[in-house]
Design a protein around this motif. Structure first.
Motif, mmCIF file in Angstrom:
data_model
loop_
_atom_site.group_PDB
_atom_site.id
_atom_site.type_symbol
_atom_site.label_atom_id
_atom_site.label_comp_id
_atom_site.label_asym_id
_atom_site.label_seq_id
_atom_site.Cartn_x
_atom_site.Cartn_y
_atom_site.Cartn_z
ATOM 1 N N VAL A 79 0.864 -1.184 0.000
ATOM 2 C CA VAL A 79 0.000 0.000 0.000
ATOM 3 C C VAL A 79 0.900 1.233 0.000
ATOM 4 C CG1 VAL A 79 -1.757 1.279 1.299
ATOM 5 C CG2 VAL A 79 -1.799 -1.221 1.280
ATOM 6 N N ASP A 80 0.518 2.236 -0.779
ATOM 7 C CA ASP A 80 1.320 3.454 -0.826
ATOM 8 C C ASP A 80 0.392 4.656 -0.915
ATOM 9 O OD1 ASP A 80 3.622 4.932 -0.775
ATOM 10 O OD2 ASP A 80 4.252 4.453 -2.801
ATOM 11 N N VAL A 81 0.958 5.817 -0.739
ATOM 12 C CA VAL A 81 0.225 7.074 -0.878
ATOM 13 C C VAL A 81 0.930 7.892 -1.948
ATOM 14 C CG1 VAL A 81 -0.470 9.215 0.284
ATOM 15 C CG2 VAL A 81 -0.513 7.044 1.537
ATOM 16 N N ILE A 82 0.155 8.375 -2.903
ATOM 17 C CA ILE A 82 0.739 9.233 -3.944
ATOM 18 C C ILE A 82 0.174 10.643 -3.781
ATOM 19 C CG2 ILE A 82 1.203 7.397 -5.599
ATOM 20 C CD1 ILE A 82 -1.342 8.267 -7.111
ATOM 21 N N PHE A 83 1.009 11.615 -4.144
ATOM 22 C CA PHE A 83 0.638 13.015 -4.023
ATOM 23 C C PHE A 83 0.590 13.613 -5.418
ATOM 24 C CE2 PHE A 83 2.957 11.764 -0.204
ATOM 25 C CZ PHE A 83 1.965 11.984 0.743
ATOM 26 N N ASP A 84 -0.378 14.496 -5.638
ATOM 27 C CA ASP A 84 -0.552 15.096 -6.953
ATOM 28 C C ASP A 84 -1.028 16.533 -6.771
ATOM 29 O OD1 ASP A 84 -0.592 15.083 -9.769
ATOM 30 O OD2 ASP A 84 -2.729 14.575 -9.813
ATOM 31 N N GLY A 85 -0.769 17.338 -7.790
ATOM 32 C CA GLY A 85 -1.260 18.708 -7.779
ATOM 33 C C GLY A 85 -0.160 19.711 -7.511
ATOM 34 N N ILE A 86 -0.594 20.908 -7.161
ATOM 35 C CA ILE A 86 0.307 22.024 -6.914
ATOM 36 C C ILE A 86 0.317 22.308 -5.421
ATOM 37 C CG2 ILE A 86 0.694 24.479 -7.383
ATOM 38 C CD1 ILE A 86 -0.744 24.006 -10.078
ATOM 39 N N GLY A 90 -2.434 20.500 -3.049
ATOM 40 C CA GLY A 90 -2.150 19.134 -3.449
ATOM 41 C C GLY A 90 -3.151 18.143 -2.868
ATOM 42 N N THR A 91 -3.144 16.954 -3.448
ATOM 43 C CA THR A 91 -4.039 15.892 -2.977
ATOM 44 C C THR A 91 -3.241 14.633 -2.671
ATOM 45 O OG1 THR A 91 -4.450 15.101 -5.227
ATOM 46 C CG2 THR A 91 -6.000 16.742 -4.341
ATOM 47 N N ALA A 92 -3.805 13.797 -1.833
ATOM 48 C CA ALA A 92 -3.204 12.505 -1.487
ATOM 49 C C ALA A 92 -4.214 11.421 -1.791
ATOM 50 C CB ALA A 92 -2.823 12.474 -0.009
ATOM 51 N N GLU A 93 -3.689 10.302 -2.292
ATOM 52 C CA GLU A 93 -4.554 9.176 -2.642
ATOM 53 C C GLU A 93 -3.855 7.873 -2.268
ATOM 54 O OE1 GLU A 93 -6.233 7.131 -6.720
ATOM 55 O OE2 GLU A 93 -5.796 9.274 -6.739
ATOM 56 N N ILE A 94 -4.620 6.928 -1.752
ATOM 57 C CA ILE A 94 -4.096 5.604 -1.393
ATOM 58 C C ILE A 94 -4.064 4.749 -2.652
ATOM 59 C CG2 ILE A 94 -4.460 3.554 0.039
ATOM 60 C CD1 ILE A 94 -6.212 5.399 1.868
ATOM 61 N N THR A 95 -2.941 4.071 -2.876
ATOM 62 C CA THR A 95 -2.823 3.182 -4.031
ATOM 63 C C THR A 95 -2.326 1.813 -3.585
ATOM 64 O OG1 THR A 95 -0.535 3.789 -4.493
ATOM 65 C CG2 THR A 95 -2.251 5.104 -5.562
ATOM 66 N N LEU A 106 -8.946 -5.216 6.030
ATOM 67 C CA LEU A 106 -8.808 -3.971 6.777
ATOM 68 C C LEU A 106 -9.151 -2.781 5.893
ATOM 69 C CD1 LEU A 106 -5.459 -4.730 8.646
ATOM 70 C CD2 LEU A 106 -7.801 -5.076 9.458
ATOM 71 N N GLU A 107 -9.514 -1.684 6.521
ATOM 72 C CA GLU A 107 -9.781 -0.444 5.804
ATOM 73 C C GLU A 107 -8.610 0.499 6.015
ATOM 74 O OE1 GLU A 107 -13.379 0.981 7.655
ATOM 75 O OE2 GLU A 107 -14.525 0.363 5.911
ATOM 76 N N TYR A 108 -8.319 1.303 5.011
ATOM 77 C CA TYR A 108 -7.234 2.275 5.080
ATOM 78 C C TYR A 108 -7.826 3.653 4.883
ATOM 79 C CZ TYR A 108 -4.147 -1.726 4.711
ATOM 80 O OH TYR A 108 -3.488 -2.901 4.963
ATOM 81 N N GLU A 109 -7.402 4.600 5.726
ATOM 82 C CA GLU A 109 -7.894 5.966 5.563
ATOM 83 C C GLU A 109 -6.796 6.967 5.898
ATOM 84 O OE1 GLU A 109 -10.308 6.810 9.666
ATOM 85 O OE2 GLU A 109 -11.367 5.682 8.133
ATOM 86 N N LEU A 110 -6.816 8.073 5.153
ATOM 87 C CA LEU A 110 -5.876 9.169 5.353
ATOM 88 C C LEU A 110 -6.510 10.240 6.227
ATOM 89 C CD1 LEU A 110 -4.539 9.468 1.705
ATOM 90 C CD2 LEU A 110 -3.161 8.942 3.727
ATOM 91 N N ASP A 111 -5.706 10.867 7.077
ATOM 92 C CA ASP A 111 -6.240 11.937 7.921
ATOM 93 C C ASP A 111 -6.456 13.226 7.128
ATOM 94 O OD1 ASP A 111 -3.516 12.507 7.665
ATOM 95 O OD2 ASP A 111 -3.319 13.262 9.709
ATOM 96 N N THR A 147 1.964 -2.272 13.248
ATOM 97 C CA THR A 147 1.602 -0.886 13.528
ATOM 98 C C THR A 147 0.255 -0.610 12.878
ATOM 99 O OG1 THR A 147 2.319 1.420 13.378
ATOM 100 C CG2 THR A 147 2.867 0.009 11.518
ATOM 101 N N LEU A 148 -0.451 0.389 13.376
ATOM 102 C CA LEU A 148 -1.769 0.723 12.831
ATOM 103 C C LEU A 148 -1.774 2.066 12.105
ATOM 104 C CD1 LEU A 148 -4.034 -0.415 15.809
ATOM 105 C CD2 LEU A 148 -3.493 -1.665 13.711
ATOM 106 N N ALA A 149 -0.621 2.713 12.036
ATOM 107 C CA ALA A 149 -0.543 4.013 11.361
ATOM 108 C C ALA A 149 0.846 4.192 10.762
ATOM 109 C CB ALA A 149 -0.852 5.141 12.327
ATOM 110 N N LYS A 150 0.881 4.908 9.648
ATOM 111 C CA LYS A 150 2.146 5.215 8.985
ATOM 112 C C LYS A 150 2.061 6.659 8.490
ATOM 113 C CE LYS A 150 5.313 3.453 5.468
ATOM 114 N NZ LYS A 150 5.553 2.378 4.491
ATOM 115 N N THR A 151 3.125 7.414 8.718
ATOM 116 C CA THR A 151 3.153 8.825 8.336
ATOM 117 C C THR A 151 3.970 9.002 7.060
ATOM 118 O OG1 THR A 151 2.960 9.470 10.646
ATOM 119 C CG2 THR A 151 3.759 11.143 9.129
#
Length: 173
Positions: A79-86, A90-95, A106-111, A147-151
């Motif tokens: 699982v990874d997070v990609i960032f896009d925009g200016i 900017g935006t973050a999306e789980i991939t 399990l469910e994954y969610e970004l803060d 772990t249950l969270a990753k920054t």
């Protein structure tokens, strides 16, 4: 159980609940090697006067053994997070998909998913439909998440020029 079997018919069926009480402490979150204390709280005098039986009971300690060791897994592997925009918008999306079978449910969610700028941090968390994901994984897979969270640090966003110092001399020319 042995007591109830031996004295069935000699004592009324509610004898155990009326006169015998015990507790175990602790009863949860046990590991091999932990001590569990068995404590009795019995109505010795009532049993002796009413039935003529002298109860023999003794508090005891037991060492927990034979529990299967729980292994851990990384729920963020695959699982990874990609960032896009200016930057500033900017935006973050789980991939991706988790590689461990225990993580598939399990469910994954970004803060935070929007209005991000370069250098911000977002936290990706693991949940299980409102319940404890560790408990779910232990009960169903015999494993628990390490772990249950990753920054993640926001990076790779395009940016508008903030000052003339950011423009090269060739660009100014």
């Amino acid at each position: 159980e042995r007591f109830q079997e031996e004295y069935r018919g000699k004592l009324r069926s509610s004898f155990v609940s009326d006169y015998l009480d015990w507790s175990l402490d602790p009863i949860k979150n046990l590991s091999n090697g932990d001590l569990v204390q068995l404590s009795w709280d019995c109505e010795d005098e009532d049993v002796l006067s009413r039935y003529g039986y002298k109860l023999k009971h003794e508090d005891a300690s037991y060492t927990v053994e034979g529990l299967k060791e729980i292994t851990t897994f990384d729920p963020f592997e695959g699982v990874d997070v990609i960032f896009d925009g200016i930057s500033e918008n900017g935006t973050a999306e789980i991939t991706g998909n988790p590689s461990e079978a225990a993580a598939q449910d399990l469910e994954y969610e970004l803060d935070k998913t929007s209005a991000l700028k370069e250098g911000d941090t977002v936290t990706l968390s693991v949940t299980r439909y409102g319940s404890d994901p560790s408990k779910y994984c232990i009960e169903n897979y015999g494993m628990k998440p390490a772990t249950l969270a990753k920054t993640y640090t926001v990076s790779g966003l395009s940016q508008y020029v903030q000052s003339l110092a950011e423009i090269s001399s060739d660009g100014l020319a």
